[in-house]
Scaffold this motif. Structure first.
Motif, mmCIF file in Angstrom:
data_model
loop_
_atom_site.group_PDB
_atom_site.id
_atom_site.type_symbol
_atom_site.label_atom_id
_atom_site.label_comp_id
_atom_site.label_asym_id
_atom_site.label_seq_id
_atom_site.Cartn_x
_atom_site.Cartn_y
_atom_site.Cartn_z
ATOM 1 N N THR A 291 -4.469 9.687 5.494
ATOM 2 C CA THR A 291 -3.978 10.846 4.752
ATOM 3 C C THR A 291 -4.951 12.028 4.797
ATOM 4 O O THR A 291 -4.606 13.131 4.355
ATOM 5 N N ARG A 297 0.039 15.379 5.346
ATOM 6 C CA ARG A 297 -0.117 13.967 4.976
ATOM 7 C C ARG A 297 -0.605 13.810 3.544
ATOM 8 O O ARG A 297 -0.218 12.873 2.844
ATOM 9 N N PHE A 301 1.481 11.834 0.414
ATOM 10 C CA PHE A 301 0.978 10.796 -0.489
ATOM 11 C C PHE A 301 1.498 11.008 -1.912
ATOM 12 O O PHE A 301 1.647 10.054 -2.677
ATOM 13 N N HIS A 317 -2.490 4.723 2.217
ATOM 14 C CA HIS A 317 -3.614 5.312 2.954
ATOM 15 C C HIS A 317 -4.302 4.240 3.790
ATOM 16 O O HIS A 317 -4.547 3.130 3.310
#
Length: 532
Positions: A291, A297, A301, A317
């Protein structure tokens, strides 16, 4: 008896014993692919037939009988006939693929490239057409179609290494290091291409960048007085760049994070698909990765479930430092085909993970991408994947999963089509054929004869694999091409007509916009595939 064998009976060639052939260091491979004729004894024939057809065939009673009748024990070879020609007279048999092992010798010394690998090898023409996405080769080279490519243009490309092919041999001139083993496995792939199609790659001279981002920007080469852009090979490009797209290093393995060569990994992913039926998989969207690679990214999350909201996403992750320490216990890609939906999202630029995600039979939720690699330009929304908005990821993912769970047959079909694309159009043989056509089409544009720079070094399988260790050596040996192909590459399709390409790109755009409209309406029951 065939006219070929009868002509040999009438000849007066001398016969040599197999021992003499070995002392002269003439291999069966060389004999079977040359017009230089060496007569051979019965024991030599036994040696050749065992190599070409296998000991099981030679050792059977019927084979002995057939060979005795056909060859007797005193058939000399004659001008114009090779060992392979005579062996092919045996009814119903064809030779095995030729394999030439790595010749490392003493691994404590500097390796050199062997001289006995065939410079040329005759192949049968392939009747198979290349996949549609190969047509982007023409588009990637279009900037130099009118001007050609001069040495000055190549010199100005800001590459990490320079690669030349001269008379079938590869030479490399390195300027700076690349991240991990990207350059090593990229060059390894080109060396394997030369083993697969010896003598069939034209002389060429190119620069290669192995970073994340494309470097040749369109805006720098536009306008009335603009010069031609320098040709630079790279793993990806976007609409604003002119880099020439080439297969990424991971097709031959990525040892630092334990990603196996594509041939084996592709098979393992197929096996992973069979472990859990699609309808029995977790009804959520899955993603696992680093991440820290890009803002998108980190945003993704945030789509994990909370006490207040479940966006139907399960995001994990991947700490590669910790995973390496643990021996890669939790990063087996083939074990990650456990959810009905899998998310693909770019990192700093494109990601090598796209082919692994698409291969899972899960419906791929593709967060709108900026960058393309060699095959992604052949994918279509709602056929191979479901597009996800990058400016409202969580809500877009929830809508896609809700729709899929209420339209399981359609969702499963999209997942299957994506996997079918990877299975049928991204075989390793097709990766090599893409390289073959790209490099030869590029070579046609050169307006000079490439010459080897003084500080360039020759590279081959021996120089690249014999003196390395660990997973790097293991993956190189596993991905090494065993010998020349007996058939030629697929047939490259003609370039796109401008209107044809415009229509294709407009269709992709319209399909993506249609999904966005469905999301805005918010009613999954009104979504009907095929309507755009």
């Amino acid at each position: 008896m065939s006219p070929l064998l009868e002509s040999c009976r009438r000849s007066f060639c001398l016969r040599w014993m197999l021992l003499e052939l070995l002392l002269l260091k003439l291999t069966v491979l060389q004999l079977s692919n040359t017009n230089f004729m060496i007569p051979i004894s019965w024991s030599g024939w036994r040696h050749y037939i065992r190599w070409a057809y296998g000991s099981d065939y030679l050792e059977t009673f019927e084979a002995r009988k057939q060979l005795s009748k056909t060859l007797n024990s005193h058939i000399p070879l004659c001008t114009g006939v090779t060992l392979k020609d005579l062996a092919l007279q045996i009814p119903g048999r064809t030779p095995k693929d030729i394999e030439i092992p790595l010749s490392c010798g003493n691994e404590s010394i500097t390796q050199t490239c062997p001289a006995n690998y065939p410079r040329k090898f005759e192949t049968e023409s392939s009747i198979e057409a290349c996949p549609e996405y190969f047509r982007w080769i023409h588009e990637d080279l279009r900037s130099w179609k009118e001007t050609g490519i001069t040495k000055d243009m190549v010199d100005k490309a800001n590459g990490d290494f320079r690669l030349l092919i001269v008379k079938g041999k590869a030479y490399v001139q390195k300027f700076r290091g690349c991240y991990q083993t990207r350059d090593a496995f990229t060059i390894w792939g080109i060396v394997q291409l030369l083993r697969l199609y010896p003598g069939k790659i034209a002389d060429l001279d190119l620069m290669f960048s192995c970073g994340d981002m494309p470097l040749i920007l369109k805006s720098d080469y536009q306008g009335g007085n603009a010069k031609s852009p320098p040709p630079l090979f790279h793993y990806c490009k976007d609409d604003q760049s002119l880099d020439i797209v080439f297969p990424d290093w991971s097709f031959w393995g990525w040892p630092e994070i334990n990603i196996k060569p594509w041939v084996r990994l592709r098979k393992e992913l197929e096996e992973g698909n069979n472990r859990t039926a699609w309808i029995q998989r977790e009804p959520y969207a899955y993603w696992k990765g680093n991440t820290a690679m890009g803002v998108g990214r980190r945003d993704l999350f945030g789509c994990n479930p909370t006490n207040q909201q479940d966006w139907n996403a399960r995001i994990y992750h991947q700490d590669w430092v910790e995973e390496t320490r643990r021996g890669f216990m939790d990063s087996n890609l083939a074990s990650q085909c456990s959810h009905r939906y899998k998310i693909y999202i770019e990192g700093i630029s494109w990601s090598v993970s796209e082919k692994y995600i698409l291969a899972c039979n899960s419906m791929t939720l593709l967060v709108n991408t900026q960058y393309d690699d060699i095959f992604t330009r052949g994918l279509l929304p709602l056929t191979h994947y479901w597009p996800i908005r990058d400016n409202d990821k969580c809500r877009s993912i929830k809508f896609a999963v809700d729709w899929g769970n209420n339209h399981t047959e359609e969702a499963q079909r999209i997942g299957m089509e994506g996997s079918k694309f990877i299975r049928e159009k991204l075989k390793m043989s097709q990766v090599y054929d893409y390289m073959f056509h790209l490099l030869n089409e590029y070579a046609k544009l050169l307006k000079y004869q490439p010459t080897v720079p003084p500080d360039a070094v020759q590279v081959c399988s021996e120089t690249m694999a014999c003196n390395v260790g660990g997973l790097e050596k293991f993956y190189k040996l596993e991905s090494m091409v065993k010998g020349p192909s007996t058939t030629g590459p697929c047939s490259l399709l003609l370039p796109y007509d401008p209107l044809e390409l415009q229509t294709f790109m407009k269709r992709k755009e319209n399909l993506t916009k249609q999904v966005e409209l469905w999301e805005l309406n918010g009613n999954i029951t009104k979504v009907i595939l095929g309507k755009s």
